[in-house]
Design an enzyme around this catalytic site. Structure first.
Site, PDB file in Angstrom:
ATOM      1  N   LYS A  19     110.897  46.962  60.166  1.00  0.00           N
ATOM      2  CA  LYS A  19     110.926  45.918  61.205  1.00  0.00           C
ATOM      3  C   LYS A  19     110.636  46.576  62.556  1.00  0.00           C
ATOM      4  O   LYS A  19     111.361  47.498  62.945  1.00  0.00           O
ATOM      5  CB  LYS A  19     112.325  45.282  61.205  1.00  0.00           C
ATOM      6  CG  LYS A  19     112.551  44.200  62.240  1.00  0.00           C
ATOM      7  CD  LYS A  19     114.010  43.736  62.247  1.00  0.00           C
ATOM      8  CE  LYS A  19     114.229  42.684  63.320  1.00  0.00           C
ATOM      9  NZ  LYS A  19     115.625  42.567  63.748  1.00  0.00           N
TER      10      LYS A  19
ATOM     11  N   GLU B 224     109.575  42.120  72.802  1.00  0.00           N
ATOM     12  CA  GLU B 224     109.001  42.904  71.706  1.00  0.00           C
ATOM     13  C   GLU B 224     107.603  42.427  71.331  1.00  0.00           C
ATOM     14  O   GLU B 224     107.096  42.785  70.278  1.00  0.00           O
ATOM     15  CB  GLU B 224     109.913  42.833  70.469  1.00  0.00           C
ATOM     16  CG  GLU B 224     111.276  43.452  70.708  1.00  0.00           C
ATOM     17  CD  GLU B 224     112.067  43.573  69.420  1.00  0.00           C
ATOM     18  OE1 GLU B 224     112.020  44.645  68.804  1.00  0.00           O
ATOM     19  OE2 GLU B 224     112.714  42.588  69.027  1.00  0.00           O
TER      20      GLU B 224
ATOM     21  N   SER C  68     114.434  47.194  70.575  1.00  0.00           N
ATOM     22  CA  SER C  68     113.614  46.406  71.508  1.00  0.00           C
ATOM     23  C   SER C  68     113.033  47.291  72.610  1.00  0.00           C
ATOM     24  O   SER C  68     111.939  47.043  73.097  1.00  0.00           O
ATOM     25  CB  SER C  68     114.415  45.247  72.079  1.00  0.00           C
ATOM     26  OG  SER C  68     115.658  45.681  72.568  1.00  0.00           O
TER      27      SER C  68
ATOM     28  N   ASP D  66     123.134  44.142  60.754  1.00  0.00           N
ATOM     29  CA  ASP D  66     122.613  45.032  61.812  1.00  0.00           C
ATOM     30  C   ASP D  66     123.793  45.415  62.714  1.00  0.00           C
ATOM     31  O   ASP D  66     124.447  46.440  62.478  1.00  0.00           O
ATOM     32  CB  ASP D  66     121.492  44.311  62.577  1.00  0.00           C
ATOM     33  CG  ASP D  66     121.061  45.068  63.838  1.00  0.00           C
ATOM     34  OD1 ASP D  66     121.383  46.260  63.975  1.00  0.00           O
ATOM     35  OD2 ASP D  66     120.386  44.465  64.707  1.00  0.00           O
TER      36      ASP D  66
ATOM     37  N   GLN E 280     117.358  35.217  67.857  1.00  0.00           N
ATOM     38  CA  GLN E 280     116.757  36.354  68.574  1.00  0.00           C
ATOM     39  C   GLN E 280     115.341  36.690  68.084  1.00  0.00           C
ATOM     40  O   GLN E 280     114.464  36.966  68.888  1.00  0.00           O
ATOM     41  CB  GLN E 280     117.642  37.593  68.432  1.00  0.00           C
ATOM     42  CG  GLN E 280     117.091  38.802  69.167  1.00  0.00           C
ATOM     43  CD  GLN E 280     117.974  40.011  68.996  1.00  0.00           C
ATOM     44  OE1 GLN E 280     118.983  40.140  69.663  1.00  0.00           O
ATOM     45  NE2 GLN E 280     117.596  40.897  68.104  1.00  0.00           N
TER      46      GLN E 280
ATOM     47  N   LYS F 265     118.788  51.821  61.802  1.00  0.00           N
ATOM     48  CA  LYS F 265     118.296  52.210  63.132  1.00  0.00           C
ATOM     49  C   LYS F 265     118.872  53.586  63.458  1.00  0.00           C
ATOM     50  O   LYS F 265     120.084  53.709  63.688  1.00  0.00           O
ATOM     51  CB  LYS F 265     118.795  51.218  64.182  1.00  0.00           C
ATOM     52  CG  LYS F 265     118.194  49.817  64.109  1.00  0.00           C
ATOM     53  CD  LYS F 265     118.963  48.881  65.030  1.00  0.00           C
ATOM     54  CE  LYS F 265     118.212  47.602  65.334  1.00  0.00           C
ATOM     55  NZ  LYS F 265     119.081  46.616  66.038  1.00  0.00           N
TER      56      LYS F 265
HETATM   57  P1  PGA Z   1     117.835  45.453  69.835  1.00  0.00           P
HETATM   58  O1  PGA Z   1     117.288  44.313  68.906  1.00  0.00           O
HETATM   59  O2  PGA Z   1     116.993  46.648  69.643  1.00  0.00           O
HETATM   60  O3  PGA Z   1     117.711  44.855  71.211  1.00  0.00           O
HETATM   61  O4  PGA Z   1     119.267  45.678  69.455  1.00  0.00           O
HETATM   62  C1  PGA Z   1     116.825  44.517  67.612  1.00  0.00           C
HETATM   63  C2  PGA Z   1     117.691  43.819  66.588  1.00  0.00           C
HETATM   64  O5  PGA Z   1     118.720  43.200  66.923  1.00  0.00           O
HETATM   65  O6  PGA Z   1     117.389  43.909  65.400  1.00  0.00           O
HETATM   66 ZN    ZN Z   2     119.343  42.605  64.793  1.00  0.00          ZN
END
Ligand code: PGA
Ligand code: ZN
Length: 427
Positions: free
Chosen positions: A387, A205, A366, A311, A163, A336
């Site tokens: 990040k 992103e 994202s 994550d 990803q 997050k």
């Molecule tokens: P997401 O991706 O915000 O789409 O979940 C970011 C990540 O997986 O770290």
């Molecule tokens: Zn992630």
């Protein structure tokens, strides 16, 4: 009391993907205001706070009218008159009001936007920048950045399986230098893609679109980009977000580009082979969120030389972090705020990680906005790492640029976290 909430309103605004999202604005008796904007993920963990979306045809089902109505009818009346300096009380009122384990009734998006707005209002009421309000007299550091050079997975139509292919400028001695180093790698990668006839715009992103025929071709191109930018001997290292839940579950991995299925052990062997061949210092979600055994095995195999980040596996949950510590899974946690759903729960996950010696990486989603709060959280909480997607598009650059302003404000006291933020000694 000047810091009590006198008004709380919300509105629909638009995120970096052109989708609806929620902005909350809180006003305090003394005149301070604060705003919060909910970000949105694309590859979400199953145990995250739920984003409440309207469904139906409008905006592809991503409407937020129900969540906005919940703020107006339930959240605002419950918070008016409460003290914005008491973040924990505010957040616990919302958690109790929602009444579900995953904030699915009122909406994690409604609750996090409110929680963030209250925090900003509190800092403003003290006439302090947010990072300083959070840190108080504690020492702070500018975070080591993890910045995406190639996007992939759910952020690039599954063009490749990995990803995020990111870099960490570990030889930098300041934020300013760190960002300049990444700028050179990002540019070198764009030039190499153009030379190869593969430059085709950017992913979700801002990382270069991954026009590759194998995951390893992407790793080779990233390694070449670092070299072309003039860095060597571990000055700039690679970090990968495998986001393995997107192509694996039940101990079976089906990466779209690899043309075969892997067991957990076979998939881990693939990753270890990449770690041996390329300058990889950090790997996020190497196995799926339901594969605790795989996470334990992977951490045991490489945790002394690679940062292993949870994550989707940890979803910014203090409970899940503590369990992982007990099991020996991961040595780092992605933080997050919208996964947890409130600022207080986010802080609890940070504390649990810190108590166990895990490293902490504050992270954007994202789907982002111009809001720069996470840059302040990373500094104010002294997280060590941040990040925020790539090094293009202003919803990302706003955060990086804010860190330069904070570094300047700190002046001679500014300290860059650098390689010291990692849970391992650099390779
Ligand atoms: P997401 O991706 O915000 O789409 O979940 C970011 C990540 O997986 O770290
Ligand atoms: Zn992630």
């Amino acid at each position: 009391m000047n810091t009590h909430i006198i008004a709380l309103k919300s509105r629909r605004i638009w995120d970096s993907r052109g989708r609806p999202t929620i902005e909350v604005e809180v006003a305090l008796v003394g005149g301070a205001i604060g705003r919060g904007i909910a970000p949105a993920g694309a590859s979400c963990g199953s145990y995250e706070a739920i984003e409440l979306r309207d469904g139906g045809n409008a905006f592809g089902g991503y409407g937020v009218a129900t969540a906005l109505a919940n703020i107006e009818r339930e959240i605002a009346p419950a918070l008016i008159g409460k003290d914005a300096l008491n973040q924990s009380e505010i957040d616990h009122i919302m958690i109790a009001l929602d009444g579900t384990p995953n904030k699915s009734r009122l909406g994690g998006n409604a609750i996090i936007a409110t929680s963030m707005a209250v925090l900003n209002a509190a800092a403003n009421s003290q006439h302090l920048p947010l990072w300083r309000y959070l840190a108080g007299d504690n020492p702070v550091s500018l975070p080591l950045p993890e910045i995406q050079i190639f996007g992939g997975g759910a952020h690039a139509g599954r063009r490749i399986d990995i990803q995020d292919l990111l870099v960490m400028p570990i030889a930098a001695t300041s934020m300013d230098e760190a960002l300049a180093m990444v700028a050179e790698v990002y540019r070198a990668a764009g030039d190499l893609m153009a030379d190869a006839g593969k430059r085709a715009g950017v992913a979700d992103e801002g990382g270069w679109w991954p026009d590759f025929s194998s995951n390893e071709e992407a790793l080779q191109m990233l390694t070449r980009s670092i070299e072309k930018a003039g860095y060597q001997n571990g000055e700039v290292m690679i970090s990968l977000d495998i986001a393995a839940s997107e192509f694996g579950s039940g101990g079976c991995y089906r990466p779209g580009l690899e043309l075969r299925e892997y067991t957990t052990a076979e998939w881990i062997a693939v990753l270890i082979n990449w770690i041996d061949k390329y300058p990889i210092l950090s790997i996020e979600d190497p196995v799926a969120e339901d594969d605790a055994g795989g996470m334990i095995d992977f951490t045991e195999a490489v945790g002394d030389r690679v940062q292993v980040i949870g994550d989707d596996f940890l979803v910014t949950s203090a409970t899940r972090v503590r369990k992982a510590v007990e099991q020996g899974a991961c040595n780092a946690v992605l933080i997050k705020p919208n996964q947890a759903g409130t600022i207080s729960e986010t802080m609890a996950a940070m504390s649990a990680a810190r108590a166990a010696g895990f490293s902490t990486i504050v992270s954007a989603r994202s789907g982002e906005s111009e809001d720069v709060m996470i840059a302040h959280l990373a500094v104010g909480w002294n997280a060590g790492q941040l990040k925020v997607g790539s090094f293009a598009r202003s919803e990302r650059m706003a955060k990086w640029n804010e860190l330069l302003r904070i570094e300047e404000a700190l002046g001679a006291k500014a300290r860059f976290a650098g390689a010291g933020a990692l849970p391992i000694r650099s390779r």
